[in-house]
Write a protein that holds these residues in place. Structure first.
Motif, PDB file in Angstrom:
ATOM      1  N   CYS A  68       0.988  -0.976  -0.073  1.00  0.00           N
ATOM      2  CA  CYS A  68       0.392   0.374   0.014  1.00  0.00           C
ATOM      3  C   CYS A  68       0.753   1.556  -0.153  1.00  0.00           C
ATOM      4  O   CYS A  68       1.361   1.671   1.543  1.00  0.00           O
ATOM      5  N   PRO A  69       0.663   2.051  -1.170  1.00  0.00           N
ATOM      6  CA  PRO A  69       1.476   2.827  -1.251  1.00  0.00           C
ATOM      7  C   PRO A  69       1.361   4.150  -0.119  1.00  0.00           C
ATOM      8  O   PRO A  69       0.267   4.331   0.542  1.00  0.00           O
ATOM      9  N   THR A  70       2.152   5.706   0.420  1.00  0.00           N
ATOM     10  CA  THR A  70       1.744   6.221   1.146  1.00  0.00           C
ATOM     11  C   THR A  70      -0.020   7.519   0.096  1.00  0.00           C
ATOM     12  O   THR A  70      -0.876   7.869   1.063  1.00  0.00           O
ATOM     13  N   TYR A  71       0.183   7.399  -1.300  1.00  0.00           N
ATOM     14  CA  TYR A  71      -0.510   7.785  -1.998  1.00  0.00           C
ATOM     15  C   TYR A  71      -1.654   7.267  -2.700  1.00  0.00           C
ATOM     16  O   TYR A  71      -0.898   6.231  -3.725  1.00  0.00           O
ATOM     17  N   TYR A  72      -2.480   6.281  -2.414  1.00  0.00           N
ATOM     18  CA  TYR A  72      -3.210   5.290  -2.893  1.00  0.00           C
ATOM     19  C   TYR A  72      -4.588   5.863  -3.467  1.00  0.00           C
ATOM     20  O   TYR A  72      -5.923   5.104  -3.273  1.00  0.00           O
ATOM     21  N   SER A  73      -4.625   6.745  -3.615  1.00  0.00           N
ATOM     22  CA  SER A  73      -6.064   7.249  -4.467  1.00  0.00           C
ATOM     23  C   SER A  73      -5.317   9.410  -5.637  1.00  0.00           C
ATOM     24  O   SER A  73      -4.814   9.589  -4.221  1.00  0.00           O
ATOM     25  N   PHE A  74      -6.558   9.513  -5.580  1.00  0.00           N
ATOM     26  CA  PHE A  74      -6.077  10.305  -6.736  1.00  0.00           C
ATOM     27  C   PHE A  74      -6.802  11.722  -6.249  1.00  0.00           C
ATOM     28  O   PHE A  74      -7.342  12.971  -5.794  1.00  0.00           O
ATOM     29  N   ASP A  75      -6.788  11.482  -3.995  1.00  0.00           N
ATOM     30  CA  ASP A  75      -7.756  12.158  -3.452  1.00  0.00           C
ATOM     31  C   ASP A  75      -7.186  13.105  -3.181  1.00  0.00           C
ATOM     32  O   ASP A  75      -6.397  13.193  -2.457  1.00  0.00           O
ATOM     33  N   PRO A  76      -7.578  14.163  -2.732  1.00  0.00           N
ATOM     34  CA  PRO A  76      -6.373  15.807  -2.419  1.00  0.00           C
ATOM     35  C   PRO A  76      -6.471  15.814  -0.532  1.00  0.00           C
ATOM     36  O   PRO A  76      -5.370  15.971  -0.650  1.00  0.00           O
ATOM     37  N   VAL A  77      -6.857  14.958  -0.202  1.00  0.00           N
ATOM     38  CA  VAL A  77      -6.674  14.841   1.095  1.00  0.00           C
ATOM     39  C   VAL A  77      -5.489  14.343   1.617  1.00  0.00           C
ATOM     40  O   VAL A  77      -4.799  14.867   2.891  1.00  0.00           O
ATOM     41  N   LEU A  78      -5.382  13.084   1.093  1.00  0.00           N
ATOM     42  CA  LEU A  78      -4.126  12.944   0.663  1.00  0.00           C
ATOM     43  C   LEU A  78      -2.657  13.286   0.812  1.00  0.00           C
ATOM     44  O   LEU A  78      -2.507  13.734   2.276  1.00  0.00           O
ATOM     45  N   GLU A  79      -2.935  14.504   0.077  1.00  0.00           N
ATOM     46  CA  GLU A  79      -1.560  15.488   0.321  1.00  0.00           C
ATOM     47  C   GLU A  79      -1.176  16.406   1.102  1.00  0.00           C
ATOM     48  O   GLU A  79      -0.869  17.042   1.804  1.00  0.00           O
ATOM     49  N   LYS A  80      -3.291  16.626   1.060  1.00  0.00           N
ATOM     50  CA  LYS A  80      -3.330  17.801   3.118  1.00  0.00           C
ATOM     51  C   LYS A  80      -2.735  17.776   3.684  1.00  0.00           C
ATOM     52  O   LYS A  80      -2.144  18.272   4.647  1.00  0.00           O
ATOM     53  N   VAL A  81      -2.969  15.876   3.952  1.00  0.00           N
ATOM     54  CA  VAL A  81      -2.401  15.575   5.912  1.00  0.00           C
ATOM     55  C   VAL A  81      -1.135  15.395   5.182  1.00  0.00           C
ATOM     56  O   VAL A  81      -0.110  15.321   6.637  1.00  0.00           O
ATOM     57  N   PHE A  82      -0.664  14.389   4.369  1.00  0.00           N
ATOM     58  CA  PHE A  82       0.473  13.527   5.059  1.00  0.00           C
ATOM     59  C   PHE A  82       1.730  14.511   3.491  1.00  0.00           C
ATOM     60  O   PHE A  82       3.145  13.930   3.928  1.00  0.00           O
ATOM     61  N   GLY A  83       1.573  15.743   2.816  1.00  0.00           N
ATOM     62  CA  GLY A  83       2.663  16.208   2.475  1.00  0.00           C
ATOM     63  C   GLY A  83       2.386  15.826   0.993  1.00  0.00           C
ATOM     64  O   GLY A  83       1.431  15.017   0.040  1.00  0.00           O
ATOM     65  N   THR A  84       3.352  17.070  -0.006  1.00  0.00           N
ATOM     66  CA  THR A  84       2.966  16.838  -1.552  1.00  0.00           C
ATOM     67  C   THR A  84       3.997  15.903  -1.453  1.00  0.00           C
ATOM     68  O   THR A  84       4.759  15.170  -1.724  1.00  0.00           O
ATOM     69  N   MET A  85       3.181  14.938  -2.452  1.00  0.00           N
ATOM     70  CA  MET A  85       3.649  14.331  -3.141  1.00  0.00           C
ATOM     71  C   MET A  85       4.700  14.038  -3.805  1.00  0.00           C
ATOM     72  O   MET A  85       4.494  14.599  -5.113  1.00  0.00           O
ATOM     73  N   PRO A  86       6.332  12.992  -4.106  1.00  0.00           N
ATOM     74  CA  PRO A  86       6.960  13.741  -4.634  1.00  0.00           C
ATOM     75  C   PRO A  86       6.661  12.691  -6.144  1.00  0.00           C
ATOM     76  O   PRO A  86       5.656  12.580  -6.672  1.00  0.00           O
ATOM     77  N   GLU A  87       7.845  13.690  -6.591  1.00  0.00           N
ATOM     78  CA  GLU A  87       7.186  13.330  -8.398  1.00  0.00           C
ATOM     79  C   GLU A  87       7.307  12.381  -9.288  1.00  0.00           C
ATOM     80  O   GLU A  87       8.415  11.428  -8.859  1.00  0.00           O
ATOM     81  N   ASN A  88       6.540  11.789 -10.139  1.00  0.00           N
ATOM     82  CA  ASN A  88       6.285  10.567 -10.941  1.00  0.00           C
ATOM     83  C   ASN A  88       6.460   9.582  -8.982  1.00  0.00           C
ATOM     84  O   ASN A  88       7.453   7.921 -10.350  1.00  0.00           O
ATOM     85  N   TYR A  89       5.666   9.625  -8.316  1.00  0.00           N
ATOM     86  CA  TYR A  89       5.633   8.692  -7.190  1.00  0.00           C
ATOM     87  C   TYR A  89       5.161   7.302  -7.770  1.00  0.00           C
ATOM     88  O   TYR A  89       5.460   6.175  -7.755  1.00  0.00           O
ATOM     89  N   TRP A  90       3.877   7.241  -8.357  1.00  0.00           N
ATOM     90  CA  TRP A  90       3.288   6.221  -8.675  1.00  0.00           C
ATOM     91  C   TRP A  90       3.827   5.406  -9.914  1.00  0.00           C
ATOM     92  O   TRP A  90       4.041   4.305 -10.163  1.00  0.00           O
ATOM     93  N   GLN A  91       4.405   6.163 -11.272  1.00  0.00           N
ATOM     94  CA  GLN A  91       5.012   5.545 -12.064  1.00  0.00           C
ATOM     95  C   GLN A  91       6.460   4.882 -11.026  1.00  0.00           C
ATOM     96  O   GLN A  91       7.047   3.862 -13.073  1.00  0.00           O
ATOM     97  N   THR A  92       6.896   5.458 -11.177  1.00  0.00           N
ATOM     98  CA  THR A  92       8.332   4.505  -9.993  1.00  0.00           C
ATOM     99  C   THR A  92       7.881   3.218 -10.360  1.00  0.00           C
ATOM    100  O   THR A  92       8.921   2.072 -10.269  1.00  0.00           O
ATOM    101  N   PHE A  93       6.687   3.065  -9.466  1.00  0.00           N
ATOM    102  CA  PHE A  93       6.027   1.199  -8.612  1.00  0.00           C
ATOM    103  C   PHE A  93       5.990   0.292 -10.104  1.00  0.00           C
ATOM    104  O   PHE A  93       6.069  -0.707 -10.078  1.00  0.00           O
TER     105      PHE A  93
END
Length: 361
Positions: free
Chosen positions: A155-180
């Protein structure tokens, strides 16, 4: 219930909520419930188990480990896969060898339970870390190399397109999902909750987009009927799964349902999901709700639940007047030792308090 196996994905329950936990007896009871309803797996990952989260480096007490070994045997006897969800809390904030050595040791301890499934969970953690996806990939590969489980789910830290995840856990690093997609072993599944943390539906277009993004079909972490959030802790989510769920089988790697804090009442919506997959276009959520309530609760309580569903699921505790609460208490006391009614009474008496550790909904 005759089920066309080709229409049903790898289907199970993940006990992955905040707040009041299930008892060991509840968990054991679910082995037979899941088997009877054609579920394939159960994953033990309660947020209240500190030895899976904040104190993940430490093994369980002898008593808890004995309970888990017992629980594993119940699921083995029911022919339902048993899983463990480990959340090595913010292990990536320290690059010390000690942390990685502790991870090896913890996986070895989990191996003593002989789980069929191991989940490495990075949800509900800080995410604005450079090279986060690469670090998490390395950790997942390290755990998979040591684990004796036959299936690994990440389970990644960002597991949805929901903006609440970046609001709570910080800005998602660039190319996060593409790296997986590029680096995470294709045999490792990836949990995904949909367009939102709590998604009511999963469109074919959305799932196709995610499949391309993460380089494999997503493994759904379905946050219905879970009710541990600030708003949903006031609700009992009892209705059957939406009809759209009947069309997901070939679009997902699997489907894990996160239930409510109330184990008995969770059975009502949970029993509907295999029906949706089986009956496909013939599935009716309202008919399933009626049928399941009758089968599980008995005709009298089933009729009462259908009368009260608006107050229980739509209005909720905070919007009920004191008089309405009192009337509901008087109604459900009449069902004496019925476990479904007992959970409604406990809910009405504020015994399922919101856990502020739950940061998303």
């Amino acid at each position: 219930m005759q089920i066309n196996k080709n229409s049903v994905p790898f289907l199970g329950v993940i006990e992955g909520f905040f707040g009041r936990s299930w008892s060991w007896e509840d968990r054991k009871n679910y082995a037979q419930f899941l088997a009877l309803n054609k579920y394939n797996f159960y994953i033990y990952a309660p947020k209240s188990d500190k030895n899976l989260r904040m104190d993940w480096q430490q093994d369980w007490s002898a008593k808890t480990k004995e309970e888990l070994i017992n629980l594993r045997q119940f699921y083995r006897s029911a022919n339902v896969d048993f899983g463990i969800g480990l959340s090595p809390h913010e292990i990536y904030l320290s690059d010390s060898r000690d942390q990685r050595a502790q991870l090896n040791q913890r996986i070895e301890q989990i191996n003593q339970l002989a789980p069929d499934i191991l989940c490495i969970l990075f949800d509900d953690m800080r995410g604005d870390i450079p090279q986060l996806a690469q670090i998490q990939t390395d950790i997942a590969h390290q755990a998979a190399a040591i684990s004796n489980a036959k299936k690994i789910i990440f389970c990644p830290t960002y597991y949805s397109f929901d903006p609440v995840l970046e609001k709570v856990f910080g800005t998602m690093p660039e190319n996060y999902w593409q790296t997986f997609a590029q680096q995470l072993d294709k045999s490792i599944d990836i949990f995904w909750t949909g367009e939102k943390v709590c998604s009511a539906q999963y469109s074919a277009e959305h799932l196709a987009q995610v499949t391309e993004l993460i380089g494999r079909k997503p493994f759904l972490w379905d946050n219905y009927p879970v009710n541990d959030g600030a708003v949903k802790s006031n609700l009992l989510q009892l209705r059957a799964f939406d009809q759209s769920h009947s069309q997901l089988a070939d679009k997902v790697a699997g489907h894990a349902v996160n239930p409510m804090n109330q184990p008995w009442l969770s059975q009502i919506p949970l029993a509907s999901l295999p029906l949706a997959y089986c009956e496909q276009t013939h599935y009716s959520a309202s008919s399933a709700f009626t049928q399941i309530c009758n089968n599980l609760c008995g005709a009298e309580l089933a009729e009462q639940l259908q009368r009260d569903i608006y107050q229980l699921q739509d209005l909720g505790l905070k919007k009920l007047t004191q008089e309405e609460r009192q009337n509901l208490r008087a109604t459900y006391r009449q069902f004496h030792n019925n476990p479904y009614a007992q959970e409604i009474l406990a809910w009405l008496n504020d015994e399922y308090q919101f856990d502020p550790a739950c940061l998303t909904e």
